[in-house]
Design a protein around this motif. Sequence first.
Motif, PDB file in Angstrom:
ATOM      1  N   ALA A 115       0.818  -1.210   0.000  1.00 30.54           N
ATOM      2  CA  ALA A 115       0.000   0.000   0.000  1.00 30.54           C
ATOM      3  C   ALA A 115       0.853   1.262   0.000  1.00 30.54           C
ATOM      4  CB  ALA A 115      -0.932  -0.010   1.205  1.00 30.54           C
ATOM      5  N   ARG A 116       1.947   1.257   0.751  1.00 28.35           N
ATOM      6  CA  ARG A 116       2.771   2.464   0.887  1.00 28.35           C
ATOM      7  C   ARG A 116       3.694   2.715  -0.298  1.00 28.35           C
ATOM      8  NH1 ARG A 116       1.167   0.857   5.665  1.00 28.35           N
ATOM      9  NH2 ARG A 116       0.897   2.360   7.372  1.00 28.35           N
ATOM     10  N   ASN A 117       3.858   1.719  -1.168  1.00 31.53           N
ATOM     11  CA  ASN A 117       4.818   1.884  -2.262  1.00 31.53           C
ATOM     12  C   ASN A 117       4.230   1.726  -3.661  1.00 31.53           C
ATOM     13  OD1 ASN A 117       7.699   2.065  -0.953  1.00 31.53           O
ATOM     14  ND2 ASN A 117       6.602   0.480   0.216  1.00 31.53           N
ATOM     15  N   TYR A 118       3.034   1.187  -3.768  1.00 34.31           N
ATOM     16  CA  TYR A 118       2.538   0.864  -5.101  1.00 34.31           C
ATOM     17  C   TYR A 118       1.124   1.358  -5.389  1.00 34.31           C
ATOM     18  CZ  TYR A 118       6.669  -2.087  -5.249  1.00 34.31           C
ATOM     19  OH  TYR A 118       7.965  -2.537  -5.225  1.00 34.31           O
ATOM     20  N   ALA A 146      -3.757  -6.171 -10.313  1.00 29.98           N
ATOM     21  CA  ALA A 146      -3.985  -4.824  -9.784  1.00 29.98           C
ATOM     22  C   ALA A 146      -2.847  -3.882 -10.176  1.00 29.98           C
ATOM     23  CB  ALA A 146      -4.139  -4.880  -8.265  1.00 29.98           C
ATOM     24  N   LEU A 147      -1.617  -4.363 -10.082  1.00 26.08           N
ATOM     25  CA  LEU A 147      -0.466  -3.558 -10.494  1.00 26.08           C
ATOM     26  C   LEU A 147      -0.556  -3.211 -11.975  1.00 26.08           C
ATOM     27  CD1 LEU A 147       2.230  -5.588  -8.547  1.00 26.08           C
ATOM     28  CD2 LEU A 147       1.681  -3.183  -8.103  1.00 26.08           C
ATOM     29  N   GLU A 169       5.148  -3.921 -12.934  1.00 25.86           N
ATOM     30  CA  GLU A 169       5.504  -4.803 -11.823  1.00 25.86           C
ATOM     31  C   GLU A 169       4.602  -6.032 -11.846  1.00 25.86           C
ATOM     32  OE1 GLU A 169       7.964  -4.115  -9.824  1.00 25.86           O
ATOM     33  OE2 GLU A 169       8.249  -1.945  -9.799  1.00 25.86           O
ATOM     34  N   THR A 170       5.047  -7.069 -11.172  1.00 20.45           N
ATOM     35  CA  THR A 170       4.238  -8.257 -10.922  1.00 20.45           C
ATOM     36  C   THR A 170       4.378  -8.610  -9.443  1.00 20.45           C
ATOM     37  OG1 THR A 170       6.066  -9.784 -11.351  1.00 20.45           O
ATOM     38  CG2 THR A 170       4.682  -9.148 -13.240  1.00 20.45           C
ATOM     39  N   PHE A 206       8.805   1.346   4.241  1.00 22.50           N
ATOM     40  CA  PHE A 206       7.608   1.451   5.082  1.00 22.50           C
ATOM     41  C   PHE A 206       7.416   2.879   5.573  1.00 22.50           C
ATOM     42  CE2 PHE A 206       8.626  -3.028   5.398  1.00 22.50           C
ATOM     43  CZ  PHE A 206       7.390  -3.648   5.469  1.00 22.50           C
ATOM     44  N   ASN A 207       8.475   3.655   5.536  1.00 16.95           N
ATOM     45  CA  ASN A 207       8.476   4.979   6.162  1.00 16.95           C
ATOM     46  C   ASN A 207       7.893   6.028   5.226  1.00 16.95           C
ATOM     47  OD1 ASN A 207       8.866   6.661   8.307  1.00 16.95           O
ATOM     48  ND2 ASN A 207      11.075   6.847   8.049  1.00 16.95           N
ATOM     49  N   LYS A 208       6.686   5.758   4.737  1.00 16.12           N
ATOM     50  CA  LYS A 208       5.969   6.653   3.850  1.00 16.12           C
ATOM     51  C   LYS A 208       4.534   6.789   4.333  1.00 16.12           C
ATOM     52  CE  LYS A 208       8.594   5.309  -0.284  1.00 16.12           C
ATOM     53  NZ  LYS A 208       8.493   4.710  -1.645  1.00 16.12           N
TER      54      LYS A 208
END
Length: 630
Positions: A483-486, A509-510, A517-518, A542-544
């Motif tokens: 969730a935080r990166n994609y 979904a990607l 990405e896969t 994770f720090n987003k």
Amino acid sequence: MRLFLDAQLFVVYNQDMLLFKKIALLLGCLAFCFITSCNFVSSVGAALLGAQSESDWSGSTTSIIYDGTQVQFELPNNVRTLNVQVNQPVDVFMAKMNFSSQTLPARSTRYIVSTNTLSAENQFASNSLNPESYRNLLSDLDSLEDVSGITSSGIIRKDFAPARDFVPPVLGGDVDKGGRFADESSFPYVSTPMKAVLPLKATVGSTQKNLWVDLPKSGSGSSLESKLVGTITYTKRPATLRATGAYCNIWVVNDYFTSATASGSKVDTDAAQNLATKFDDIYSKIRDVFGKESDKMIDTRGIVDISTVSDTGTKVNIVVYDIEGDYKSGQQSGTLGYFWAKDYYTTSSAQTSGDATIGLTNEGKYFYVDSYFLTAFPQMLYSTLAHEFQHMINFGEKTMNSMESATMQSEVLVSQTWSNEMMSMVCEDMIQQHLNIEDKDSPIARLPWLCQYYYLSGLTDWLSGNHVQISYAGAYAFGAYLARNYGGTQLIKEIATNNYVDQQAITQALKKLGKNETFELVFEKYVQALVLDNPSTTVPSFNKSVDGINGKMKAIDIFNVKTEDELGREHSVRPILLKTDANNRVDLRPYGFTLHKVGNTNSAGSLALTFSSPVNSSEKVYLLIQPRKK
């Protein structure tokens, strides 16, 4: 040639590499069958094994250049010596990853035979796992039920196995272990009009229903019926409507209600009303992202509108009682709630099919929460509302929707436990700020388990007993990372509502969001977020902070996770780093990994790493490099 057999693996030594490969291929299937027949305890207990003979390993030499633009480098299987050229002082890590659904035994995994130029592990020493602590690890895990402070909340949250393991049966069809219907015959369901059933005329405080719950016959409430299903006795108990909302009914089993102030395992009217208010608040918000729960039910005559067979119509029913009857003063572990799809079957379907589990149906939209945790830890229980509601939605979006449109039984979708639980904990994560839930009452409290024990459960694992805490932690962490990166809520919405499940749902979904990405690629990059604590902005982290549901998903410092010990003292933990030698190898669980600190350099220059020979093609080994953290 000599052939050796031990408790985990056939190991073949042969001077002729071509013959080695042929024999390894022939024995592969047999070896994996033998390996996976070992139970979890014995497999891990024998994991620490010495170096294998490398005298016949004549792999090649190759070189890579680190200039800060690439951080993760895959080690080819044929490479024995890797020369690394670096343009600055660096920290070097290794990740071993299993890209299969089988456990790869410790002895079959690669290790570093020798290095040059690298200094000692310095600041990482306290996070490195030594052999003695590993040998004692399983006995420690087995005793965790009575240990507080393992998570930042001190509460050990269990799952409810009968609901977790339930695979929704097709009436007249068989279901295979993979969660899909085995045969390819025509799908039997068609919508059949039925005479409408008037919704229950409900009055708070007086309307009662007799509901199936996992409670024995004893208790002040009368048991109208009793059934033994599996190893658990279920009884019908009278429950009274204690609160209603626009979208829900709150039923409290009579034994667990008090007209005085809530305490112990008994709830009062205020607790019930607060539950209804919280659920009404999050109902539409969660549906906007995760999709809709089904308004249909499964009957012998077909899939029918829920209002034609359920006396509670389209409302969600939340049943409050002491789940598993395990209340004790000061309780620190237990099941907070569960959704069980058996309630989406009608009584007539159960009678026709003879299925004992769906014979426990309460006929409607139901999930269940624990009365003690509602009283003692209300914020944690409010977060659980989001968790269980996602399970109900997942059943609707994946299983029921596919049942309606399927032409063959194999087209019916059932999410595997790891992906379903991942989505439920991401739902909690997304709604946390809106509900003003503290970290200790959110899935973030599970991260100490990830940091300390991630290597004991792969992403697609689902362990039992107290070990399940590690599986929960791993599933949540991967979802939080996704969730935080994609794509935040956009990505999660696509995963939740597309016509796929598990790894394929993530890949599709990607793709829908236009990302190159896969699932396999984002899983490969996952280890970057777990070891690179001095990353560039292009490295996943994770720090987003990204958009959640009516609020933000908070940034998480995975290298400074807060937890408390049994004395209430706060500590910070990070994902543990294992050593790189042969004696510190551990099993690679299904879609699991181990993280290792190789060392660091004090200047630019070159370093050489010599690796053991490969055994399993499913294992991939990576070097991860970052500028040295000062």
